[in-house]
Design a protein around this motif. Structure first.
Motif, PDB file in Angstrom:
ATOM      1  N   LYS A 140      39.059  30.692  41.429  1.00 15.98           N
ATOM      2  CA  LYS A 140      37.921  31.274  40.716  1.00 15.98           C
ATOM      3  C   LYS A 140      36.615  31.053  41.471  1.00 15.98           C
ATOM      4  O   LYS A 140      35.768  31.952  41.543  1.00 15.98           O
ATOM      5  CB  LYS A 140      37.823  30.672  39.312  1.00 15.98           C
ATOM      6  CG  LYS A 140      38.922  31.127  38.376  1.00 15.98           C
ATOM      7  CD  LYS A 140      38.791  30.451  37.008  1.00 15.98           C
ATOM      8  CE  LYS A 140      39.834  30.955  36.030  1.00 15.98           C
ATOM      9  NZ  LYS A 140      39.737  30.286  34.712  1.00 15.98           N
ATOM     10  N   ASP A 144      34.195  33.944  43.018  1.00 17.54           N
ATOM     11  CA  ASP A 144      32.773  33.979  42.674  1.00 17.54           C
ATOM     12  C   ASP A 144      31.904  33.940  43.924  1.00 17.54           C
ATOM     13  O   ASP A 144      30.910  34.666  44.029  1.00 17.54           O
ATOM     14  CB  ASP A 144      32.436  32.802  41.748  1.00 17.54           C
ATOM     15  CG  ASP A 144      30.992  32.834  41.301  1.00 17.54           C
ATOM     16  OD1 ASP A 144      30.575  33.826  40.682  1.00 17.54           O
ATOM     17  OD2 ASP A 144      30.260  31.867  41.589  1.00 17.54           O
ATOM     18  N   ARG A 148      29.338  36.956  45.030  1.00 16.49           N
ATOM     19  CA  ARG A 148      27.895  36.737  45.165  1.00 16.49           C
ATOM     20  C   ARG A 148      27.344  37.239  46.497  1.00 16.49           C
ATOM     21  O   ARG A 148      26.136  37.383  46.655  1.00 16.49           O
ATOM     22  CB  ARG A 148      27.568  35.252  44.980  1.00 16.49           C
ATOM     23  CG  ARG A 148      27.570  34.843  43.523  1.00 16.49           C
ATOM     24  CD  ARG A 148      27.085  33.422  43.311  1.00 16.49           C
ATOM     25  NE  ARG A 148      28.170  32.472  43.535  1.00 16.49           N
ATOM     26  CZ  ARG A 148      28.138  31.495  44.432  1.00 16.49           C
ATOM     27  NH1 ARG A 148      27.083  31.330  45.221  1.00 16.49           N
ATOM     28  NH2 ARG A 148      29.156  30.662  44.554  1.00 16.49           N
ATOM     29  N   HIS A 159      33.195  42.292  41.199  1.00 16.06           N
ATOM     30  CA  HIS A 159      34.242  41.330  40.853  1.00 16.06           C
ATOM     31  C   HIS A 159      35.607  41.845  41.307  1.00 16.06           C
ATOM     32  O   HIS A 159      36.412  41.085  41.871  1.00 16.06           O
ATOM     33  CB  HIS A 159      34.237  41.067  39.344  1.00 16.06           C
ATOM     34  CG  HIS A 159      35.252  40.054  38.914  1.00 16.06           C
ATOM     35  ND1 HIS A 159      35.121  38.710  39.196  1.00 16.06           N
ATOM     36  CD2 HIS A 159      36.427  40.188  38.242  1.00 16.06           C
ATOM     37  CE1 HIS A 159      36.162  38.050  38.705  1.00 16.06           C
ATOM     38  NE2 HIS A 159      36.966  38.928  38.130  1.00 16.06           N
TER      39      HIS A 159
END
Length: 201
Positions: A140, A144, A148, A159
Protein backbone atom coordinates in the motif's frame (compact mmCIF):
# COMPACT_ATOMS: atom_id res chain seq x y z
CA UNK A 1 24.00 8.53 44.47
CA UNK A 2 23.38 4.76 44.42
CA UNK A 3 20.08 5.36 42.65
CA UNK A 4 21.85 7.33 39.91
CA UNK A 5 24.44 4.56 39.47
CA UNK A 6 21.73 1.87 39.26
CA UNK A 7 19.83 3.96 36.74
CA UNK A 8 22.96 4.46 34.64
CA UNK A 9 23.71 0.72 34.69
CA UNK A 10 20.12 -0.10 33.78
CA UNK A 11 20.16 2.41 30.92
CA UNK A 12 23.45 1.01 29.64
CA UNK A 13 22.09 -2.55 29.74
CA UNK A 14 18.91 -1.49 27.94
CA UNK A 15 20.93 0.33 25.27
CA UNK A 16 23.15 -2.72 24.78
CA UNK A 17 20.11 -4.99 24.48
CA UNK A 18 18.52 -2.62 21.96
CA UNK A 19 21.73 -2.55 19.90
CA UNK A 20 21.90 -6.35 19.92
CA UNK A 21 18.24 -6.59 18.90
CA UNK A 22 18.91 -4.22 16.00
CA UNK A 23 21.91 -6.31 14.93
CA UNK A 24 19.84 -9.50 14.88
CA UNK A 25 17.08 -7.77 12.93
CA UNK A 26 19.52 -6.38 10.38
CA UNK A 27 20.98 -9.84 9.79
CA UNK A 28 17.52 -11.45 9.64
CA UNK A 29 16.17 -8.85 7.20
CA UNK A 30 19.02 -9.64 4.80
CA UNK A 31 18.74 -13.39 5.36
CA UNK A 32 15.05 -13.69 4.53
CA UNK A 33 15.60 -11.85 1.26
CA UNK A 34 18.63 -14.01 0.46
CA UNK A 35 17.31 -17.44 1.56
CA UNK A 36 13.55 -17.04 1.93
CA UNK A 37 11.45 -17.46 5.05
CA UNK A 38 11.74 -21.25 5.10
CA UNK A 39 15.48 -21.09 4.50
CA UNK A 40 16.11 -18.76 7.42
CA UNK A 41 16.90 -20.52 10.69
CA UNK A 42 17.44 -19.09 14.15
CA UNK A 43 20.85 -20.74 14.59
CA UNK A 44 22.17 -19.30 11.32
CA UNK A 45 20.90 -15.81 12.13
CA UNK A 46 22.46 -15.81 15.58
CA UNK A 47 25.76 -17.15 14.26
CA UNK A 48 25.91 -14.46 11.57
CA UNK A 49 25.09 -11.83 14.20
CA UNK A 50 27.97 -13.15 16.34
CA UNK A 51 25.69 -14.33 19.16
CA UNK A 52 24.81 -17.60 20.83
CA UNK A 53 21.67 -19.48 19.91
CA UNK A 54 20.47 -19.25 23.50
CA UNK A 55 20.50 -15.45 23.42
CA UNK A 56 17.74 -15.46 20.81
CA UNK A 57 14.91 -15.80 23.31
CA UNK A 58 15.99 -12.70 25.19
CA UNK A 59 14.90 -10.80 22.08
CA UNK A 60 12.07 -12.75 20.41
CA UNK A 61 9.29 -14.98 21.69
CA UNK A 62 9.56 -17.28 18.67
CA UNK A 63 11.08 -17.71 15.22
CA UNK A 64 7.77 -16.48 13.76
CA UNK A 65 8.01 -13.26 15.79
CA UNK A 66 11.54 -12.71 14.47
CA UNK A 67 10.39 -13.30 10.89
CA UNK A 68 7.59 -10.76 11.25
CA UNK A 69 9.99 -8.13 12.64
CA UNK A 70 12.58 -8.98 9.97
CA UNK A 71 9.94 -8.56 7.27
CA UNK A 72 9.07 -5.18 8.76
CA UNK A 73 12.73 -4.15 8.73
CA UNK A 74 13.18 -5.31 5.11
CA UNK A 75 10.08 -3.37 4.05
CA UNK A 76 11.26 -0.26 5.92
CA UNK A 77 14.66 -0.43 4.20
CA UNK A 78 12.99 -0.83 0.80
CA UNK A 79 10.62 2.08 1.49
CA UNK A 80 13.56 4.27 2.50
CA UNK A 81 15.40 3.42 -0.73
CA UNK A 82 12.29 4.27 -2.77
CA UNK A 83 11.87 7.57 -0.91
CA UNK A 84 15.55 8.39 -1.55
CA UNK A 85 15.03 7.77 -5.28
CA UNK A 86 12.35 10.47 -5.50
CA UNK A 87 13.92 12.93 -3.05
CA UNK A 88 15.91 15.83 -4.42
CA UNK A 89 14.77 15.47 -8.03
CA UNK A 90 12.27 17.74 -9.82
CA UNK A 91 8.69 16.50 -9.36
CA UNK A 92 8.31 15.71 -13.05
CA UNK A 93 11.38 13.44 -12.86
CA UNK A 94 10.54 11.65 -9.61
CA UNK A 95 8.71 8.67 -11.08
CA UNK A 96 11.41 8.12 -13.70
CA UNK A 97 14.05 8.24 -10.96
CA UNK A 98 12.16 5.66 -8.89
CA UNK A 99 11.75 3.38 -11.91
CA UNK A 100 15.44 3.70 -12.84
CA UNK A 101 16.47 2.63 -9.33
CA UNK A 102 13.96 -0.19 -8.92
CA UNK A 103 14.45 -1.69 -12.39
CA UNK A 104 18.24 -1.34 -12.28
CA UNK A 105 20.78 -4.14 -12.63
CA UNK A 106 22.07 -3.18 -9.16
CA UNK A 107 18.68 -3.96 -7.62
CA UNK A 108 18.47 -7.16 -9.63
CA UNK A 109 21.84 -8.38 -8.36
CA UNK A 110 21.43 -7.43 -4.69
CA UNK A 111 18.45 -9.46 -3.51
CA UNK A 112 19.41 -9.38 0.15
CA UNK A 113 19.26 -5.58 0.22
CA UNK A 114 16.46 -5.14 -2.30
CA UNK A 115 12.69 -5.09 -2.28
CA UNK A 116 11.25 -7.91 -0.14
CA UNK A 117 8.19 -8.13 -2.38
CA UNK A 118 10.41 -9.42 -5.19
CA UNK A 119 12.47 -11.71 -2.96
CA UNK A 120 9.61 -13.09 -0.88
CA UNK A 121 6.35 -12.44 -2.70
CA UNK A 122 5.56 -16.03 -3.64
CA UNK A 123 6.29 -17.24 -0.10
CA UNK A 124 4.42 -14.54 1.78
CA UNK A 125 0.93 -15.94 1.21
CA UNK A 126 1.94 -19.01 3.25
CA UNK A 127 3.33 -17.04 6.20
CA UNK A 128 1.71 -15.93 9.45
CA UNK A 129 -0.94 -13.19 9.48
CA UNK A 130 1.65 -10.83 11.02
CA UNK A 131 4.06 -11.29 8.11
CA UNK A 132 1.26 -10.87 5.56
CA UNK A 133 0.09 -7.71 7.33
CA UNK A 134 3.60 -6.23 7.08
CA UNK A 135 3.77 -7.06 3.35
CA UNK A 136 0.30 -5.63 2.73
CA UNK A 137 1.22 -2.37 4.44
CA UNK A 138 4.38 -2.11 2.33
CA UNK A 139 2.48 -2.74 -0.91
CA UNK A 140 0.00 0.00 0.00
CA UNK A 141 2.85 2.39 0.80
CA UNK A 142 4.51 1.67 -2.55
CA UNK A 143 1.27 2.23 -4.42
CA UNK A 144 0.77 5.51 -2.59
CA UNK A 145 4.35 6.63 -3.27
CA UNK A 146 3.98 5.95 -7.00
CA UNK A 147 0.55 7.62 -7.15
CA UNK A 148 1.96 10.76 -5.52
CA UNK A 149 4.46 11.11 -8.36
CA UNK A 150 1.74 11.19 -11.01
CA UNK A 151 0.46 14.51 -12.37
CA UNK A 152 -3.17 13.64 -11.57
CA UNK A 153 -2.45 12.40 -8.06
CA UNK A 154 -5.66 12.17 -6.05
CA UNK A 155 -7.77 11.16 -9.01
CA UNK A 156 -9.03 7.56 -9.47
CA UNK A 157 -6.98 7.20 -12.65
CA UNK A 158 -3.75 7.89 -10.78
CA UNK A 159 -4.47 5.17 -8.24
CA UNK A 160 -5.23 2.68 -11.01
CA UNK A 161 -1.99 3.54 -12.82
CA UNK A 162 -0.07 3.20 -9.57
CA UNK A 163 -1.51 -0.29 -9.04
CA UNK A 164 -0.40 -1.36 -12.52
CA UNK A 165 3.00 0.33 -12.16
CA UNK A 166 3.85 -1.35 -8.84
CA UNK A 167 2.65 -4.73 -10.14
CA UNK A 168 4.81 -4.32 -13.25
CA UNK A 169 7.88 -3.16 -11.31
CA UNK A 170 7.77 -6.10 -8.91
CA UNK A 171 6.92 -8.62 -11.61
CA UNK A 172 9.66 -7.47 -13.97
CA UNK A 173 12.42 -7.76 -11.36
CA UNK A 174 11.05 -11.07 -10.10
CA UNK A 175 11.07 -12.61 -13.60
CA UNK A 176 14.43 -11.04 -14.43
CA UNK A 177 15.89 -12.87 -11.41
CA UNK A 178 14.18 -16.16 -12.26
CA UNK A 179 15.50 -16.64 -15.80
CA UNK A 180 18.93 -18.08 -16.53
CA UNK A 181 19.29 -16.10 -19.77
CA UNK A 182 21.09 -12.77 -19.09
CA UNK A 183 19.78 -11.26 -22.32
CA UNK A 184 16.18 -12.07 -21.41
CA UNK A 185 16.76 -10.80 -17.88
CA UNK A 186 17.93 -7.44 -19.23
CA UNK A 187 15.10 -7.34 -21.77
CA UNK A 188 12.47 -7.85 -19.06
CA UNK A 189 13.79 -4.97 -16.98
CA UNK A 190 14.35 -2.68 -19.94
CA UNK A 191 10.92 -3.33 -21.45
CA UNK A 192 9.24 -2.54 -18.13
CA UNK A 193 11.33 0.60 -17.74
CA UNK A 194 10.49 1.80 -21.23
CA UNK A 195 6.79 1.07 -20.85
CA UNK A 196 6.39 2.60 -17.38
CA UNK A 197 8.60 5.68 -17.73
CA UNK A 198 6.56 8.83 -18.52
CA UNK A 199 6.75 9.69 -22.23
CA UNK A 200 7.74 13.30 -21.53
CA UNK A 201 10.80 12.37 -19.53
Amino acid sequence: MMSIMRSTRTSARAAAKDATHERILSVAARAIRRSGYDGTGVADIMKEAGLTHGAFYAHFASREAMLAEAAGRACAESAAAAADAVAGVPPDMALASLLDAYLSREHLENAERGCPLVALGSETSRQTPEVRRVATRHIKEMIDLVARQLPDWGQPGAHQRALVTVSSMVGAVLLARVVDDPGLSDALREAALKHLTPADR
